[in-house]
Design an enzyme around this catalytic site. Structure first.
Site, short mmCIF file in Angstrom:
data_model
loop_
_atom_site.label_atom_id
_atom_site.label_comp_id
_atom_site.label_asym_id
_atom_site.label_seq_id
_atom_site.Cartn_x
_atom_site.Cartn_y
_atom_site.Cartn_z
N GLU A 1 -5.90 8.45 2.53
CA GLU A 1 -5.33 9.66 1.95
C GLU A 1 -6.13 10.13 0.74
OE1 GLU A 1 -3.35 11.10 3.69
OE2 GLU A 1 -1.57 9.97 4.28
N ASP B 1 -5.47 17.36 5.30
CA ASP B 1 -5.85 17.19 3.90
C ASP B 1 -7.21 16.50 3.76
OD1 ASP B 1 -5.23 14.64 4.68
OD2 ASP B 1 -3.59 14.33 3.24
N ASP C 1 -6.70 2.17 12.50
CA ASP C 1 -5.48 2.02 11.70
C ASP C 1 -4.26 1.76 12.59
OD1 ASP C 1 -5.53 4.54 12.83
OD2 ASP C 1 -5.50 5.64 10.95
N HIS D 1 -8.28 13.74 5.29
CA HIS D 1 -8.36 12.27 5.35
C HIS D 1 -8.99 11.80 6.65
CE1 HIS D 1 -4.16 12.36 7.28
NE2 HIS D 1 -4.85 11.62 8.12
C1 GLP Z 1 -3.55 10.51 11.60
C2 GLP Z 1 -4.58 9.44 11.97
C3 GLP Z 1 -5.99 9.97 11.86
C4 GLP Z 1 -6.11 11.29 12.61
C5 GLP Z 1 -5.16 12.30 12.02
C6 GLP Z 1 -5.23 13.65 12.70
O1 GLP Z 1 -3.42 10.65 10.24
N1 GLP Z 1 -4.45 8.26 11.17
O2 GLP Z 1 -6.91 9.00 12.38
O3 GLP Z 1 -7.44 11.77 12.51
O4 GLP Z 1 -3.83 11.79 12.17
O5 GLP Z 1 -4.55 13.61 13.93
P1 GLP Z 1 -4.66 14.73 15.05
O6 GLP Z 1 -5.91 14.42 15.82
O7 GLP Z 1 -3.44 14.51 15.89
O8 GLP Z 1 -4.70 16.03 14.38
#
Ligand code: GLP
Length: 251
Positions: A132, A125, A56, A127
């Site tokens: 989402e 949440d 993404d 995702h």
């Molecule tokens: C964002 C990214 C996800 C990632 C999530 C959690 O939403 N798009 O790919 O898994 O954050 O991030 P973190 O690893 O910093 O907790």
């Protein structure tokens, strides 16, 4: 956790030097990228033929913006290994024709022969990528409006809440499920509810990571805190210890 996951990726690259890797951003995979860079530097792990597709990108951020996922990937992995820039694919944060560029992204994954290993973190949440809650479990790469929880979780990387982009271009759940092997990573107690619902809850678009239950080959790397709410935690540990018995300790 990071070392074990990096070992799995390194084994894949040795087996198939032109592997297609699906890459994730966020704090969780940082340790893996550090370890892969070390393996490249010290052990000659070769990225010369590797192709990558990122999950993404924030919509509205230029590639040189320090919070863009393109910048993140360059800083944390790509400039530390011998990957050919033409083999790196990250959704464009500034594309004008969003639909056309999302279809092209999907097509280029197909042309590369599909993703061999897809790395995934998980949001609080539940995702995956930027899918989402409520995202279709058959969704493809598209523009997604970010949920408030995600915006506030990611605000720590920006100077203020107002600067956090409200949209992202993300692979869909359906896109992710087509990868041959999915590696889910989670650490910290703040992920423990999401992990429990993803791995042991019902399959629901409310927790898009729960769609992974429909995939044949998912490996979850969790630290103790992220795993603490799993009902069958002892069983999973037992299964892990039994791998040696059936000679699958390297899986
Ligand atoms: C964002 C990214 C996800 C990632 C999530 C959690 O939403 N798009 O790919 O898994 O954050 O991030 P973190 O690893 O910093 O907790």
């Amino acid at each position: 956790m990071s070392n074990a996951a990096a070992k799995l990726i390194a084994a894949q690259l040795r087996r198939k030097p032109d592997s297609v890797l699906g890459l994730a951003t966020g704090s969780t995979p940082l340790g893996i990228y550090r370890e892969l860079a070390r393996m490249h530097r010290e052990e000659g792990l070769d990225f010369g033929g590797v192709r990558t597709f990122n999950l993404d990108e924030y919509y509205g951020l230029a590639p040189e913006h320090p919070q863009s996922y393109r910048y993140f990937m360059d800083e944390n992995l790509l400039r530390h290994v011998n990957i050919d820039p033409k083999n790196v694919h990250i959704p464009g944060g500034l594309v004008k024709d969003i639909e056309a560029s999302c279809s092209e992204y999907e097509a280029s994954i197909g042309q590369a022969g599909g993703i061999d290993i897809q790395l995934l973190g998980i949001g609080r949440d539940g995702h995956i990528a930027f899918n989402e809650p409520g995202s279709s479990l058959g969704s493809r790469t598209r523009l997604k409006t970010l949920a408030q929880e995600t915006i506030s979780d990611n605000a720590r990387f920006f100077r203020s809440l107002d600067e956090v982009p409200r949209f992202a271009i993300t692979m869909g759940v359906g896109t992710i499920l087509e990868s041959r092997h999915i590696v889910l990573l989670a650490s910290g107690v703040e992920k423990s509810d999401a992990v429990r619902q993803a791995l042991e809850g019902p399959v629901t678009s409310e927790i898009t990571a729960s769609a992974l239950q429909l995939h044949s080959t998912v490996t979850a790397f969790l630290d103790d805190a992220a795993a603490e709410k799993l009902k069958r935690r002892d069983y999973y540990k037992y299964v892990e210890s039994m791998r040696q018995v059936v000679g699958q300790e390297d899986l």
